[in-house]
Design a protein around this motif. Sequence first.
Motif, mmCIF file in Angstrom:
data_model
loop_
_atom_site.group_PDB
_atom_site.id
_atom_site.type_symbol
_atom_site.label_atom_id
_atom_site.label_comp_id
_atom_site.label_asym_id
_atom_site.label_seq_id
_atom_site.Cartn_x
_atom_site.Cartn_y
_atom_site.Cartn_z
ATOM 1 N N LEU A 25 0.839 -1.207 0.000
ATOM 2 C CA LEU A 25 0.000 0.000 0.000
ATOM 3 C C LEU A 25 0.871 1.254 0.000
ATOM 4 C CD1 LEU A 25 -2.452 -1.834 0.360
ATOM 5 C CD2 LEU A 25 -3.318 -0.205 1.993
ATOM 6 N N GLY A 28 1.807 2.155 -3.302
ATOM 7 C CA GLY A 28 0.800 2.896 -4.065
ATOM 8 C C GLY A 28 -0.224 2.074 -4.822
ATOM 9 N N ILE A 29 -0.488 0.841 -4.374
ATOM 10 C CA ILE A 29 -1.493 0.062 -5.115
ATOM 11 C C ILE A 29 -2.877 0.132 -4.467
ATOM 12 C CG2 ILE A 29 0.218 -1.560 -6.034
ATOM 13 C CD1 ILE A 29 -0.933 -3.608 -4.020
ATOM 14 N N GLY A 30 -2.943 0.702 -3.261
ATOM 15 C CA GLY A 30 -4.218 0.717 -2.516
ATOM 16 C C GLY A 30 -5.235 1.669 -3.115
ATOM 17 N N GLU A 31 -6.481 1.261 -3.042
ATOM 18 C CA GLU A 31 -7.559 2.147 -3.507
ATOM 19 C C GLU A 31 -8.836 1.824 -2.745
ATOM 20 O OE1 GLU A 31 -8.074 3.213 -7.723
ATOM 21 O OE2 GLU A 31 -10.123 2.465 -7.573
ATOM 22 N N PHE A 40 -7.705 -4.352 -0.722
ATOM 23 C CA PHE A 40 -6.710 -5.080 0.077
ATOM 24 C C PHE A 40 -7.369 -5.719 1.288
ATOM 25 C CE2 PHE A 40 -6.678 -1.781 3.303
ATOM 26 C CZ PHE A 40 -7.001 -0.641 2.592
ATOM 27 N N PHE B 78 -10.219 7.136 -2.437
ATOM 28 C CA PHE B 78 -9.020 7.630 -3.108
ATOM 29 C C PHE B 78 -8.616 6.609 -4.165
ATOM 30 C CE2 PHE B 78 -7.539 5.031 0.367
ATOM 31 C CZ PHE B 78 -6.490 4.325 -0.165
ATOM 32 N N SER B 79 -7.803 7.051 -5.107
ATOM 33 C CA SER B 79 -7.411 6.156 -6.204
ATOM 34 C C SER B 79 -5.995 5.630 -6.006
ATOM 35 C CB SER B 79 -7.463 6.898 -7.527
ATOM 36 O OG SER B 79 -8.749 7.361 -7.744
ATOM 37 N N ALA B 80 -5.736 4.511 -6.650
ATOM 38 C CA ALA B 80 -4.396 3.912 -6.582
ATOM 39 C C ALA B 80 -3.407 4.769 -7.370
ATOM 40 C CB ALA B 80 -4.427 2.508 -7.147
ATOM 41 N N LEU B 81 -2.158 4.835 -6.890
ATOM 42 C CA LEU B 81 -1.115 5.583 -7.615
ATOM 43 C C LEU B 81 -0.618 4.764 -8.794
ATOM 44 C CD1 LEU B 81 1.208 6.920 -4.773
ATOM 45 C CD2 LEU B 81 -0.543 8.149 -6.014
ATOM 46 N N THR B 82 -0.536 3.458 -8.574
ATOM 47 C CA THR B 82 -0.001 2.571 -9.611
ATOM 48 C C THR B 82 -1.058 1.560 -10.023
ATOM 49 O OG1 THR B 82 2.000 2.705 -8.301
ATOM 50 C CG2 THR B 82 2.049 1.239 -10.180
ATOM 51 N N PRO B 108 0.686 7.708 -0.078
ATOM 52 C CA PRO B 108 0.428 6.813 1.063
ATOM 53 C C PRO B 108 1.311 7.110 2.269
ATOM 54 C CG PRO B 108 0.725 5.552 -0.955
ATOM 55 C CD PRO B 108 1.062 6.954 -1.274
#
Lengths: 124, 163
Positions: A25, A28-31, A40, B78-82, B108
């Motif tokens: 996370l 930067g994969i969290g949403e 997640f 919120f949106s994912a960065l990747t 994050p």
Amino acid sequence: MALHAAVKGKLISVIGDEDTCVGFLLGGIGEINKNRHPNFMVVDKNTAVSELEDCFKRFVKRDDIDIILINQNVAELIRHVIDAHTAPVPAVLEIPSKDHPYDASKDSILRRAKGMFNPDDLVR
Amino acid sequence: MTLETKEDLETDNVDVVCDLLDKLVLKQLHLMEEKMVCELNIESCINNGSIHLAKSRYIMGQSSVSTARLPMESSPEFSALTTCETTEEDDVQQLKVVENNNKSKVNPIRWFGVLVPQNLHKAQSIFQNTINVVVECVNVQLQLFENMRNIDALKKYVCLAKS
């Protein structure tokens, strides 16, 4: 023009222990989507197997997820569900965790790939 | 006479298919090895990242770098960065990492505080790199799937031709 939003990439979801989830996370994969559904799940020793199964099935059904990362020790708990998932996408990738090193003999995909060299199969 | 040529043709075809099967099986072994190497890379990345997470936990306190700081269902969206995008290479589906340009994204690292130790920044960059390795591994897995599908199809053909 405003309606023409850029094509959104697909998500990478993660089911794993605290460090794996915090790490990925942080990467930067969290949403959390507008229905307040996270991509997640943090697994601890109190997490029920049924809960894990439900979460995995939910991620497989979501069409905005392309990759499901799951710790190998967690995958062992729901092995029957993972073995039943044979579609290439969403791709289920078993990853090691800091406490459980990678074991190729447990990996669903590698076991399936190895199954092709089955002696019974070759005789056919 | 015609029957004989037909049979000859079929044996030739089976030989060609068997040669192809040999090549695919060899490719299968290479892909399996490649996948294992990728998994070991992921393992070393995760171990490296975990050390930095542990160091930041030591500096900031036990609960500062834990699931308690992660967003929950009640937190704002919120949106994912990747994210990843599908591309096609040689008729095999492949994925590639893309940065999300959505406005509603957050860094994050801010979940853990404003002035965070250097180790957390290091952990972040290690895990960002791990995502690339993960996608690489998934690509190998997709190739493995495609290869297995091809092997199955050829095996069925050989079975039919022999019967």
